[in-house]
Design a protein around this motif. Structure first.
Motif, PDB file in Angstrom:
ATOM      1  N   THR A   1      43.172 -18.695 -24.453  1.00  0.00           N
ATOM      2  CA  THR A   1      44.125 -18.738 -23.343  1.00  0.00           C
ATOM      3  C   THR A   1      45.079 -17.557 -23.395  1.00  0.00           C
ATOM      4  O   THR A   1      45.797 -17.358 -24.380  1.00  0.00           O
ATOM      5  CB  THR A   1      44.935 -20.046 -23.384  1.00  0.00           C
TER       6      THR A   1
ATOM      7  N   ASP B   1      47.830 -19.157 -26.342  1.00  0.00           N
ATOM      8  CA  ASP B   1      47.465 -20.445 -26.930  1.00  0.00           C
ATOM      9  C   ASP B   1      46.115 -20.276 -27.608  1.00  0.00           C
ATOM     10  O   ASP B   1      45.101 -20.039 -26.947  1.00  0.00           O
ATOM     11  CB  ASP B   1      47.395 -21.529 -25.844  1.00  0.00           C
ATOM     12  N   HIS B   2      46.102 -20.386 -28.935  1.00  0.00           N
ATOM     13  CA  HIS B   2      44.879 -20.160 -29.708  1.00  0.00           C
ATOM     14  C   HIS B   2      43.985 -21.389 -29.769  1.00  0.00           C
ATOM     15  O   HIS B   2      42.947 -21.357 -30.421  1.00  0.00           O
ATOM     16  CB  HIS B   2      45.237 -19.720 -31.132  1.00  0.00           C
ATOM     17  N   GLY B   3      44.381 -22.454 -29.086  1.00  0.00           N
ATOM     18  CA  GLY B   3      43.660 -23.715 -29.239  1.00  0.00           C
ATOM     19  C   GLY B   3      42.602 -24.002 -28.205  1.00  0.00           C
ATOM     20  O   GLY B   3      41.941 -25.046 -28.279  1.00  0.00           O
TER      21      GLY B   3
ATOM     22  N   TYR C   1      57.155 -22.674 -36.637  1.00  0.00           N
ATOM     23  CA  TYR C   1      56.340 -21.521 -36.247  1.00  0.00           C
ATOM     24  C   TYR C   1      56.994 -20.188 -36.611  1.00  0.00           C
ATOM     25  O   TYR C   1      56.431 -19.133 -36.326  1.00  0.00           O
ATOM     26  CB  TYR C   1      56.075 -21.533 -34.734  1.00  0.00           C
TER      27      TYR C   1
ATOM     28  N   THR D   1      45.420 -19.938 -35.932  1.00  0.00           N
ATOM     29  CA  THR D   1      45.060 -19.002 -34.861  1.00  0.00           C
ATOM     30  C   THR D   1      43.561 -18.742 -34.770  1.00  0.00           C
ATOM     31  O   THR D   1      43.101 -18.151 -33.783  1.00  0.00           O
ATOM     32  CB  THR D   1      45.792 -17.661 -35.046  1.00  0.00           C
TER      33      THR D   1
ATOM     34  N   GLU E   1      54.723 -20.106 -21.816  1.00  0.00           N
ATOM     35  CA  GLU E   1      53.270 -20.231 -21.909  1.00  0.00           C
ATOM     36  C   GLU E   1      52.779 -20.210 -23.351  1.00  0.00           C
ATOM     37  O   GLU E   1      51.637 -20.558 -23.625  1.00  0.00           O
ATOM     38  CB  GLU E   1      52.587 -19.102 -21.114  1.00  0.00           C
ATOM     39  N   ASN E   2      53.643 -19.761 -24.265  1.00  0.00           N
ATOM     40  CA  ASN E   2      53.266 -19.651 -25.679  1.00  0.00           C
ATOM     41  C   ASN E   2      54.062 -20.690 -26.478  1.00  0.00           C
ATOM     42  O   ASN E   2      55.231 -20.458 -26.810  1.00  0.00           O
ATOM     43  CB  ASN E   2      53.547 -18.239 -26.196  1.00  0.00           C
ATOM     44  N   PRO E   3      53.465 -21.836 -26.785  1.00  0.00           N
ATOM     45  CA  PRO E   3      54.219 -22.919 -27.445  1.00  0.00           C
ATOM     46  C   PRO E   3      54.866 -22.508 -28.766  1.00  0.00           C
ATOM     47  O   PRO E   3      55.981 -22.942 -29.073  1.00  0.00           O
ATOM     48  CB  PRO E   3      53.149 -24.000 -27.665  1.00  0.00           C
TER      49      PRO E   3
ATOM     50  N   ASP F   1      40.419 -20.023 -22.216  1.00  0.00           N
ATOM     51  CA  ASP F   1      41.383 -19.819 -21.134  1.00  0.00           C
ATOM     52  C   ASP F   1      41.021 -20.641 -19.902  1.00  0.00           C
ATOM     53  O   ASP F   1      39.985 -20.410 -19.270  1.00  0.00           O
ATOM     54  CB  ASP F   1      41.412 -18.334 -20.765  1.00  0.00           C
TER      55      ASP F   1
END
Length: 638
Positions: free
Chosen positions: A27, A40-42, A100, A200, A84-86, A45
């Motif tokens: 994402t 978001d590395h999870g 984090y 990540t 957008e980036n938790p 996208d």
């Protein structure tokens, strides 16, 4: 998107491709045009098809026995839109107490995290507002620390946060988080931390474990704290996966002994280009460059000066942090900057590359004998010293911004050589040296990637192939440049020569593309204008020259292009054939199976007409033997 990519797999299979190589699939920032700004590395996208789209692409590839190579970005994450980036959002909200905070390379010693996002006006903070439990600056959103929501006043709330919003101009000199090059919207990640690596990489490694991903292209390893350790961990977690690394090697430099197949191929690009350039043209091009600019330029001196300019300008924040680690003092910043400017390659990987540090110390001492470099050099040679670690991470950024993004636009003697991984001072590559380079490639990295065009090349392979013809016609070229420059005098000789080469190399080129390229070239050079302080009068004068090339001079330009077009196509077919058959795994950039006369990004990221390629490929499969014509079918046949 991913569904559209799945829809062209049948064409790629018919073309003979055995793996599809994609941009990063995690994402990215909403509206991203490239995917290198992961937020978001999870998950795959969602804006490009998400998990369903990814599975559709994998299924289409599997059906045809093809692999999938995915671009992976371990060095940085996108932070332009914090919400957008938790992970970044949590760091802004809780500061050093965030779980984090270990993800990002932040220096909390100054107190607050500096975010250079405001307009450069004294009253920019007056535009802050409290809304929806957040701090807002126009369309930008920022979190509020616990218990600060009730302050009621936007300025008071801002002053109570773990971050401080400041003028965008302060970013070059006062950053306190490591970033990708000079881009404040990309914050560096600490993947040397096992927990950060796991978090990540988990999703991509899940794809690997499922057999969905057969290869990984690793972006920008030179920014990592411990590249060797990173590749060992990655190889252990992705056994049997083909791994190539975006590492730019200087001529004669070899890849460290990492558990990877090789580089992404810029070194191979320089070899193929070099063997197609006639060294006999060098003296004439040097004379023309001197005539146009009024000075005889030394490439090594220009590189040094551009790197020093970058170290004292857009990357000064990084240099200041190094100087502080070195103990401060009146000359610390100058000493660090000089060593960075003299460093002969992108970076060392101590103890690998210690000889490059020694060479930099010798060169810096010769240039600045007034600086006491001995104690600094001793610390920089110690792989365990935090100063040495950070210096290594910074030298690559200084090289990239100083050479690729500055010197390549200032020294325009013969721009076919001004390419990523190239050496503009090396005018052509003798055949014996070319074969020696290929023999070494076969012995050391037989499965490394080779390439001719990428999303990062300064101009496409076909533009460079056409420009290579000029080295065989230096007299005719000089006469044409004098004729055009007399009719439409450029206000800057070096940029004028860049423009004339661009026009004939990419012809026919529409006005919008040429003017967009020219704007970028002028501002990257930073000799007469820049992104941060554009000189409108100078830029207008240069754009008028471009208009002349497209208008009154059009007939003359077309006549000259007709002289070099066929030999240029011959060079392009030669380059394609050599790349496809030389040692290594050839990467064909999207759309370049036909003629592609693209310039630097974003010009080289335009949509590709796959319908036209399908039609031509079907004709070829039916037995058609095309001529070497404008449709590019001859290149598709190769």
């Amino acid at each position: 998107d991913l569904h559209a990519a799945a829809g062209i797999v049948d064409y790629l299979a018919a073309l003979g491709v055995d793996a599809c190589y994609t941009a990063p699939l995690l994402t990215a920032t909403p509206g991203s045009t490239h995917g290198y700004d992961v937020v978001d590395h999870g998950a795959a996208d969602p804006r490009r098809g998400g998990e369903a789209g990814r599975r559709a692409l994998v299924a289409a590839l599997r059906e045809r026995g093809m692999g999938l190579v995915v671009d992976l970005v371990p060095n940085h994450a996108g932070v332009a839109m914090p919400a957008e980036n938790p992970a970044w959002w949590d760091v802004l909200r809780l500061g050093p107490q965030s779980v984090y905070s270990r993800w990002f390379d932040i220096d909390w010693s100054r107190g607050r995290l500096l975010l250079p996002v405001l307009a450069d006006t004294p009253d920019a903070l007056a535009d802050l507002r409290l809304e929806g439990g957040e701090l807002r600056y126009f369309d930008r959103r920022y979190p509020l620390a616990p218990a600060t929501e009730a302050l009621g006043d936007a300025r008071k709330a801002h002053d109570s946060q773990h971050y401080e919003l400041v003028s965008w101009r302060r970013g070059a000199t006062e950053h306190n988080y490591r970033r990708f090059f000079a881009i404040s919207e990309l914050a560096a990640l600490r993947v040397e931390d096992a927990a950060v690596f796991d978090a990540t990489h988990a999703e991509v490694l899940r794809w690997v474990a499922a057999g969905d991903v057969t290869g990984l292209r690793i972006d920008h390893p030179d920014g990592l704290t411990d590249p060797a350790g990173y590749f060992r961990r990655l190889a252990d977690r992705a056994p049997g996966v083909w791994i190539v690394v975006e590492k730019i090697l200087e001529p004669g430099e070899d890849l460290p002994a990492w558990p990877v197949a090789g580089t992404t191929g810029y070194d191979a690009l320089a070899e193929v280009d070099g063997v197609l350039v006639d060294p006999a043209g060098e003296a004439a091009f040097t004379a023309l460059d001197t005539e146009l600019t009024g000075v005889e330029t030394s490439w090594p001196d220009l590189v040094h000066d551009c790197k020093l300019d970058v170290a004292g300008g857009m990357l000064r924040a990084e240099v200041r942090r190094l100087a502080a680690l070195a103990g401060g003092g009146p000359d610390a910043e100058a000493a660090v900057a000089e060593l960075l400017a003299c460093f002969p390659v992108y970076r060392s990987y101590l103890p690998d590359g210690a000889e490059h540090l020694a060479a930099a110390v010798d060169a810096a001492t010769a240039r600045r004998p007034d600086l006491a470099l001995g104690p600094l050099a001793d610390r920089l040679a110690d792989p365990a010293d935090p100063l040495a670690v950070r210096f290594q991470q910074t030298s690559g950024a200084v090289m990239a911004k100083g050479v690729e993004d500055t010197a390549y636009y200032r020294w325009t003697r013969f721009v076919a050589l001004n390419e990523v991984g190239g050496d503009p001072d090396r005018f052509g590559l003798p055949l014996a040296e070319f074969h020696q380079a290929l023999a070494e490639r076969a012995a050391r990295h037989p499965d490394g990637m080779t390439t001719l065009s990428t999303h990062d090349t300064k101009r496409s392979a076909d533009v460079r192939a056409r420009l290579a013809v000029l080295a065989e016609l230096p007299g005719e070229w000089a006469a044409a440049v004098r004729r055009w420059s007399a009719a439409a005098p450029p206000p800057d000789g070096a940029l004028g020569h860049l423009l004339w080469q661009t026009v004939v190399g990419a012809w026919p080129i529409p006005a919008d593309r040429l003017h967009a390229y020219l704007e970028k070239a002028m501002r990257e050079a930073r000799t007469r204008t820049s992104w941060s302080d554009p000189d409108e009068a100078f830029e207008a004068a240069m754009h008028a020259v471009a208009d002349a090339a497209l208008g009154p001079l059009r007939g003359s330009v077309e006549e000259f292009v007709a002289r070099i077009e066929a030999p240029g196509r011959s060079n392009a077919l030669t380059a394609a054939l050599v790349q496809l058959t030389m040692p290594g795994v050839p990467d064909t950039y999207q759309g370049t199976e036909l003629w592609d006369l693209s310039l630097v990004d974003p010009d080289n990221r335009r949509p590709v007409d796959y319908a036209a390629r399908r039609e031509l490929l079907a004709l070829l499969d039916g037995g058609w033997q095309p001529s070497v014509a404008a449709d590019g079918a001859a290149k598709l046949l190769v």
